[in-house]
Write a protein that holds these residues in place. Structure first.
Motif, short mmCIF file in Angstrom:
data_model
loop_
_atom_site.label_atom_id
_atom_site.label_comp_id
_atom_site.label_asym_id
_atom_site.label_seq_id
_atom_site.Cartn_x
_atom_site.Cartn_y
_atom_site.Cartn_z
N UNK A 113 7.79 -8.60 8.09
CA UNK A 113 6.59 -7.76 8.19
C UNK A 113 6.78 -6.48 7.38
N UNK A 114 7.98 -5.90 7.45
CA UNK A 114 8.27 -4.69 6.67
C UNK A 114 8.17 -4.97 5.17
N UNK A 115 8.66 -6.13 4.74
CA UNK A 115 8.55 -6.51 3.32
C UNK A 115 7.12 -6.71 2.88
N UNK A 116 6.31 -7.34 3.71
CA UNK A 116 4.89 -7.54 3.37
C UNK A 116 4.19 -6.18 3.28
N UNK A 117 4.47 -5.29 4.20
CA UNK A 117 3.86 -3.95 4.15
C UNK A 117 4.32 -3.18 2.91
N UNK A 118 5.57 -3.35 2.52
CA UNK A 118 6.07 -2.70 1.32
C UNK A 118 5.39 -3.26 0.07
N UNK A 119 5.18 -4.56 0.03
CA UNK A 119 4.47 -5.18 -1.10
C UNK A 119 3.03 -4.68 -1.18
N UNK A 133 11.16 -16.27 11.14
CA UNK A 133 11.37 -15.47 12.35
C UNK A 133 10.42 -15.89 13.46
N UNK A 134 9.16 -16.13 13.11
CA UNK A 134 8.19 -16.55 14.12
C UNK A 134 8.54 -17.92 14.69
N UNK A 135 9.01 -18.84 13.83
CA UNK A 135 9.40 -20.17 14.32
C UNK A 135 10.60 -20.10 15.26
N UNK A 138 17.50 -12.56 17.18
CA UNK A 138 17.69 -12.82 15.75
C UNK A 138 16.34 -13.13 15.09
N UNK A 139 15.53 -13.95 15.74
CA UNK A 139 14.21 -14.28 15.21
C UNK A 139 13.31 -13.05 15.12
N UNK A 140 13.41 -12.16 16.11
CA UNK A 140 12.61 -10.94 16.08
C UNK A 140 13.04 -10.03 14.92
N UNK A 141 14.35 -10.00 14.65
CA UNK A 141 14.83 -9.19 13.52
C UNK A 141 14.31 -9.76 12.19
N UNK A 142 14.34 -11.09 12.07
CA UNK A 142 13.80 -11.72 10.86
C UNK A 142 12.31 -11.46 10.72
#
Length: 149
Positions: free
Chosen positions: A68-74, A25-27, A59-63
């Motif tokens: 980020x949400x997945x990393x916070x969940x982990x 997403x950042x790329x 689209x990149x911002x959504x990715x």
């Protein structure tokens, strides 16, 4: 990190996928934003670069947001697994039950090993018992009263 999280394959999949989403997403965002900025500044921007670039940035911002949400969940899973103690396992040791009355002559008995048979059987008795077992459904250990563990 707890041992359960170290061995949890879904946890590692979540973490790896989240990091991959953040990076991709950042790329996408940085690539299209850089292209759009340079073409708009030098005056050579086309409709494709401006309008399609905006869609790619969304689209990149959504990715990026999903990653980020997945990393916070982990991280939340790590914290919760650290706070919740694993269930305590109580060890129950079982020993041979003794139904015999203790001897009163004061001699000390030798401790009986769980691996050792409860009665010693001579080899002649074992062969006699094995020959007597022909045709029966019992095992040699049952016939000779040997403790099998």
């Amino acid at each position: 990190m707890t041992r359960a999280m170290n061995r949890s394959i879904p946890f590692w999949i979540l973490l790896a996928a989240s990091v991959a989403l953040v990076v991709s997403g950042a790329l996408v965002v940085l690539d299209h934003l850089g292209t759009m900025t340079t073409t708009l500044k030098n005056g050579s921007a086309t409709g494709l670069e401006v309008y399609a670039g905006q869609s790619w940035i969304v689209i990149g911002a959504a990715l990026l947001g999903a990653g980020v949400l997945g990393v916070l969940l982990a991280l939340a899973l790590l914290v919760v697994s650290g706070l919740v103690a694993p269930a305590a396992v109580e060890r129950v040791e079982t020993g041979p039950a003794s139904t015999e009355a203790p001897e009163e002559d004061g001699e000390s008995e030798e401790p009986v090993s769980e691996d050792a048979p409860s009665q010693e059987v001579s080899s002649a008795d074992a062969t006699n018992d094995q020959s007597a077992q022909n045709g029966s459904s019992g095992s040699t250990a049952t016939a000779t009263k040997i403790s099998v563990r």
